[in-house]
Scaffold this motif. Structure first.
Motif, mmCIF file in Angstrom:
data_model
loop_
_atom_site.group_PDB
_atom_site.id
_atom_site.type_symbol
_atom_site.label_atom_id
_atom_site.label_comp_id
_atom_site.label_asym_id
_atom_site.label_seq_id
_atom_site.Cartn_x
_atom_site.Cartn_y
_atom_site.Cartn_z
ATOM 1 N N ARG A 117 102.566 -31.543 -84.271
ATOM 2 C CA ARG A 117 102.359 -30.222 -84.874
ATOM 3 C C ARG A 117 102.086 -29.162 -83.813
ATOM 4 N N VAL A 118 101.354 -29.536 -82.780
ATOM 5 C CA VAL A 118 101.124 -28.608 -81.670
ATOM 6 C C VAL A 118 102.447 -28.253 -81.002
ATOM 7 N N VAL B 214 104.259 -25.653 -83.034
ATOM 8 C CA VAL B 214 103.705 -24.304 -82.828
ATOM 9 C C VAL B 214 104.144 -23.748 -81.472
ATOM 10 N N ASP B 215 104.064 -24.591 -80.435
ATOM 11 C CA ASP B 215 104.477 -24.152 -79.097
ATOM 12 C C ASP B 215 105.946 -23.753 -79.086
ATOM 13 N N TYR C 201 106.508 -20.223 -80.688
ATOM 14 C CA TYR C 201 106.159 -19.096 -79.832
ATOM 15 C C TYR C 201 107.073 -19.017 -78.608
ATOM 16 N N HIS D 34 102.071 -19.499 -88.475
ATOM 17 C CA HIS D 34 101.859 -20.391 -87.339
ATOM 18 C C HIS D 34 100.473 -20.190 -86.724
ATOM 19 N N ALA D 35 99.947 -18.969 -86.815
ATOM 20 C CA ALA D 35 98.583 -18.750 -86.331
ATOM 21 C C ALA D 35 97.590 -19.531 -87.191
ATOM 22 N N ALA E 186 97.807 -23.060 -86.217
ATOM 23 C CA ALA E 186 97.092 -23.289 -84.966
ATOM 24 C C ALA E 186 95.585 -23.397 -85.211
ATOM 25 N N ARG E 187 95.063 -22.528 -86.089
ATOM 26 C CA ARG E 187 93.627 -22.596 -86.414
ATOM 27 C C ARG E 187 93.292 -23.924 -87.106
ATOM 28 N N LEU F 151 94.905 -26.693 -86.794
ATOM 29 C CA LEU F 151 94.981 -27.741 -85.782
ATOM 30 C C LEU F 151 93.714 -27.795 -84.946
ATOM 31 N N SER F 152 93.211 -26.615 -84.593
ATOM 32 C CA SER F 152 91.990 -26.568 -83.800
ATOM 33 C C SER F 152 90.822 -27.205 -84.545
#
Length: 395
Positions: A55-56, A59-60, A63, A246-247, A250-251, A253-254
């Motif tokens: 998943r990371v 996202v990468d 972007y 996607h933001a 990302a949150r 995922l964090s």
């Protein structure tokens, strides 16, 4: 997620389980079952890590592609530039309005077509328009070579039917109608001789149409500009909506990585509690092994100490590391980290060959000038602490 950091977090788990398993070998079946349960939990965590890494990567990649598009875009409309200066909430509102804007744009274009229909009626009502009202009767007139000369026949009845089509096959813009009107007259001029009546009639009506078209063109140009701006705004809104999605990913995922890290910490503590206490000889060997680490690995080892001891300044100019004062959890983590780090250093040194060894010696000479001072300070601090303990009277 920093892969190096989590590597340090995960490696001691496997080592602790192995040590625990060796120390408790021969115990009851309950202990063996407990070990298998711990291993199973570790496997589950690694599976979750693999999923999160995918998943990371997604996202990468998003972007990365977005940055490439921004770099390769040579022209950007003023609307896009203006919208990018606005905050996210305003841009997302613009995205929500894009469907309404498209509906308004379609209505405006229909109105332009209606106005353009007035021009067509004026042209078709001219006394010379009758030869162009219906498709050419190629068979009736015996025009055997007509389709060899004319690639795309056109007439005003066909134009009218396409303007009134409701099945989505009709004209989308006024310029499409304009092109077919011109084709009607140009076909006639192309097939008929210049002095023929049909050629003269077509040329005359084409001139009248071009005059009216020039008067009507500013309205078309203005509408095209507005449609382009609205499309640019809609595209920007969609892009920002994707960025927001996607933001959020990302949150999320964090947060999941944080929870996973907490599970790892709990699991490591559970494993360490099952390990025996480290002997004095093992502590001495651990202190000696720390002095053989590279400056980078030594810094990482000190970070392990700092994790369970917030007061410990791993990055300070002078570090006083008391091995006996560390918790069993910290000691076992240090042991397995140092073991893996020294093995990695040995493998790297043994796989390079003679030329690599020569280069390594040169690099070590340079690196030692920059890094050996801090390493000596840390090692001296460890030795100083051991010396203090040796002076204490035995009980």
């Amino acid at each position: 997620m920093d892969p190096v950091f989590y590597g340090h977090q995960m490696e001691p788990i496997g080592g602790s389980i192995a040590d625990f398993s060796n120390a408790r070998r021969g115990d009851s079946d309950d202990k063996a079952k407990e070990i298998e349960d711990l291993k199973h939990r570790v496997d589950e965590i690694f599976q979750n890590v693999d999923k999160l890494e995918r998943r990371v990567t997604e996202v990468d990649q998003f972007y990365l592609e977005m940055n490439k598009k921004q770099q390769t875009a040579s022209k950007t409309s003023s609307v896009v530039k203006e919208k990018t200066r606005k905050d996210m909430s305003q841009a997302l509102k613009a995205a929500a309005r894009r469907f309404t804007a498209r509906g308004s744009s379609s209505k405006r274009m229909q109105e332009l077509m209606r106005q353009f229909g007035t021009i067509l009626r004026q042209i078709t009502q001219h006394k010379w328009a009758w030869p162009f009202m219906q498709p050419v009767d190629v068979k009736g007139l015996g025009l055997d070579d007509y389709y060899e000369v004319i690639d795309k026949p056109m007439d005003f009845s066909t134009i009218k039917n396409q303007m009134e089509a409701k099945d989505g096959t009709g004209y989308k813009t006024v310029r499409e109608i304009c092109a077919d009107v011109r084709l009607v007259f140009k076909n006639a001029m192309k097939y008929n001789e210049e002095r023929s009546d049909v050629h003269v009639m077509a040329n005359t009506l084409l001139g009248k149409f071009e005059e009216k078209w020039l008067q009507f063109l500013p309205k078309v140009t203005e509408e095209e500009r507005r449609r382009e701006e609205e499309e640019a705004e809609a595209q920007l809104g969609m892009q920002l909506a994707q960025e927001a999605a996607h933001a959020k990913m990302a949150r999320d995922l964090s947060n999941e990585l944080y929870e996973l890290d907490m599970h790892l910490e709990e699991l490591k503590e559970a494993v360490v509690k099952k390990c025996r206490k480290m002997s004095t000889e093992e502590k001495r060997k651990l202190g000696a092994a720390l002095t053989r680490l590279s400056p980078e690995d030594l810094t990482k080892a000190l970070e392990i100490v700092a994790q369970n001891n917030p007061a410990f300044q791993a990055t300070a100019q002078e570090v006083d590391l008391d091995i006996d004062a560390q918790s069993q959890s910290t000691l076992w983590r240090l042991k397995f980290f140092v073991k893996d780090a020294l093995e990695a250093q040995g493998n790297a040194a043994g796989s390079g060959g003679g030329n690599t060894n020569a280069r390594t010696n040169n690099n070590n000479n340079n690196n030692n000038n920059n890094n050996s001072k801090r390493k000596r300070e840390i090692c001296d601090a460890i030795a100083k602490t051991a010396k203090k303990r040796s002076k204490k009277p035995s009980s």
